[in-house]
Design a protein around this motif. Structure first.
Motif, PDB file in Angstrom:
ATOM      1  N   THR A  89       0.811  -1.219   0.000  1.00  0.00           N
ATOM      2  CA  THR A  89       0.000   0.000   0.000  1.00  0.00           C
ATOM      3  C   THR A  89       0.841   1.264   0.000  1.00  0.00           C
ATOM      4  OG1 THR A  89      -0.132  -0.020   2.408  1.00  0.00           O
ATOM      5  CG2 THR A  89      -1.894  -1.150   1.183  1.00  0.00           C
ATOM      6  N   LYS A  90       2.135   1.138   0.357  1.00  0.00           N
ATOM      7  CA  LYS A  90       2.993   2.318   0.359  1.00  0.00           C
ATOM      8  C   LYS A  90       4.448   1.907   0.224  1.00  0.00           C
ATOM      9  CE  LYS A  90       3.003   2.521   5.387  1.00  0.00           C
ATOM     10  NZ  LYS A  90       2.777   3.335   6.551  1.00  0.00           N
ATOM     11  N   PHE A  91       5.269   2.881  -0.088  1.00  0.00           N
ATOM     12  CA  PHE A  91       6.707   2.666  -0.161  1.00  0.00           C
ATOM     13  C   PHE A  91       7.315   2.857   1.219  1.00  0.00           C
ATOM     14  CE2 PHE A  91       6.153   4.281  -4.639  1.00  0.00           C
ATOM     15  CZ  PHE A  91       6.463   3.098  -5.254  1.00  0.00           C
ATOM     16  N   CYS A 117       0.629   7.393  -5.954  1.00  0.00           N
ATOM     17  CA  CYS A 117       1.592   7.819  -6.973  1.00  0.00           C
ATOM     18  C   CYS A 117       0.985   8.725  -8.036  1.00  0.00           C
ATOM     19  CB  CYS A 117       2.213   6.603  -7.649  1.00  0.00           C
ATOM     20  SG  CYS A 117       3.303   5.651  -6.560  1.00  0.00           S
ATOM     21  N   ARG A 118      -0.320   8.760  -8.165  1.00  0.00           N
ATOM     22  CA  ARG A 118      -0.953   9.605  -9.179  1.00  0.00           C
ATOM     23  C   ARG A 118      -1.017  11.053  -8.718  1.00  0.00           C
ATOM     24  NH1 ARG A 118      -4.253   5.018  -9.816  1.00  0.00           N
ATOM     25  NH2 ARG A 118      -5.866   5.934  -8.533  1.00  0.00           N
ATOM     26  N   GLN A 119      -1.321  11.941  -9.648  1.00  0.00           N
ATOM     27  CA  GLN A 119      -1.399  13.368  -9.343  1.00  0.00           C
ATOM     28  C   GLN A 119      -2.321  13.610  -8.147  1.00  0.00           C
ATOM     29  OE1 GLN A 119      -2.154  15.801 -12.714  1.00  0.00           O
ATOM     30  NE2 GLN A 119      -1.646  17.671 -11.612  1.00  0.00           N
ATOM     31  N   GLY A 120      -1.818  14.376  -7.189  1.00  0.00           N
ATOM     32  CA  GLY A 120      -2.560  14.650  -5.966  1.00  0.00           C
ATOM     33  C   GLY A 120      -2.213  13.699  -4.835  1.00  0.00           C
ATOM     34  N   GLY A 121      -1.528  12.581  -5.139  1.00  0.00           N
ATOM     35  CA  GLY A 121      -1.143  11.610  -4.125  1.00  0.00           C
ATOM     36  C   GLY A 121       0.157  12.009  -3.437  1.00  0.00           C
ATOM     37  N   GLU A 122       0.417  11.407  -2.298  1.00  0.00           N
ATOM     38  CA  GLU A 122       1.587  11.792  -1.500  1.00  0.00           C
ATOM     39  C   GLU A 122       2.926  11.469  -2.164  1.00  0.00           C
ATOM     40  OE1 GLU A 122       2.233   8.954   2.067  1.00  0.00           O
ATOM     41  OE2 GLU A 122       0.120   8.732   1.514  1.00  0.00           O
ATOM     42  N   TYR A 123       2.972  10.552  -3.136  1.00  0.00           N
ATOM     43  CA  TYR A 123       4.225  10.215  -3.813  1.00  0.00           C
ATOM     44  C   TYR A 123       4.362  10.864  -5.185  1.00  0.00           C
ATOM     45  CZ  TYR A 123       4.342   6.387  -0.404  1.00  0.00           C
ATOM     46  OH  TYR A 123       4.340   5.638   0.744  1.00  0.00           O
ATOM     47  N   PHE A 124       3.356  11.640  -5.606  1.00  0.00           N
ATOM     48  CA  PHE A 124       3.377  12.175  -6.974  1.00  0.00           C
ATOM     49  C   PHE A 124       4.630  12.996  -7.257  1.00  0.00           C
ATOM     50  CE2 PHE A 124       2.467  15.409 -10.186  1.00  0.00           C
ATOM     51  CZ  PHE A 124       2.226  14.565 -11.266  1.00  0.00           C
ATOM     52  N   ASP A 125       5.026  13.865  -6.350  1.00  0.00           N
ATOM     53  CA  ASP A 125       6.218  14.686  -6.579  1.00  0.00           C
ATOM     54  C   ASP A 125       7.461  13.823  -6.751  1.00  0.00           C
ATOM     55  OD1 ASP A 125       4.751  17.015  -6.490  1.00  0.00           O
ATOM     56  OD2 ASP A 125       5.180  17.385  -4.368  1.00  0.00           O
ATOM     57  N   LEU A 126       7.532  12.708  -6.053  1.00  0.00           N
ATOM     58  CA  LEU A 126       8.683  11.817  -6.150  1.00  0.00           C
ATOM     59  C   LEU A 126       8.691  11.036  -7.469  1.00  0.00           C
ATOM     60  CD1 LEU A 126       8.607  10.449  -2.509  1.00  0.00           C
ATOM     61  CD2 LEU A 126      10.168  12.164  -3.429  1.00  0.00           C
TER      62      LEU A 126
END
Length: 163
Positions: A89-91, A117-126
């Motif tokens: 569910t997460k990295f 990972c998609r736009q707006g998600g907590e990993y998107f910038d990464l």
């Protein structure tokens, strides 16, 4: 059941039982470049892996809940594919920052991880800095089977030609 290819650069784990039945064996492969982990239904944790790894494919591991935390030496990892691992569910904290060579990231049928990972998600910038990525919205089940069958055939051909 543990199966490997004919060279020390490529390794396939299938139907691995438990969490550490192969960890020592994998670590001994210091030149390992490609690792396929597939259909390991009872695998909950990926063993420590060598720093030489360039490509890792994780497919249909129902009980897997996390990627390895110990990835500080993964400076060579260029390709990471995670398919049909809904338990992830997460990295791990800081994972993507510790993968400077990552050029390709594919995540499918891991709904929580895809959402992050998609736009707006907590990993998107990464993940947005990764040159080539395939992180679609969760598709309908029939489309997924057809797409995965085609993808798996192409990936297998590519994998076998590198052996």
């Amino acid at each position: 059941m543990l199966a490997s290819s004919s060279t020390s650069e490529n390794y396939v784990l299938q139907k691995l039982e438990g969490t550490d039945s192969s960890s020592e064996e994998i670590l001994l492969l210091s030149q390992l470049e490609s690792l396929w982990i597939q259909a390991c239904d009872r695998l909950v944790k990926i063993p420590k892996l060598p720093a030489s790894l360039k490509r890792m494919f994780i497919y249909a591991c129902k009980s897997l809940v996390a990627l390895p935390d110990e990835v500080d030496g993964f400076t060579s990892l260029e390709h990471l594919t995670i398919l049909w691992c809904q338990g992830i569910t997460k990295f791990p904290q800081g994972l993507l920052q510790r993968l400077p060579a990552l050029k390709y990231l594919e995540i499918e049928n891991c709904p929580d991880l895809q959402r992050r990972c998609r736009q707006g998600g907590e990993y998107f910038d990464l993940v947005s800095s990764i040159r080539d990525r395939d992180i679609p919205a969760t598709p309908p089940i029939v489309k997924t089977f057809v797409t995965k069958a085609i993808h798996k055939k192409r990936a297998l051909k590519k994998f076998l030609t590198s052996c």
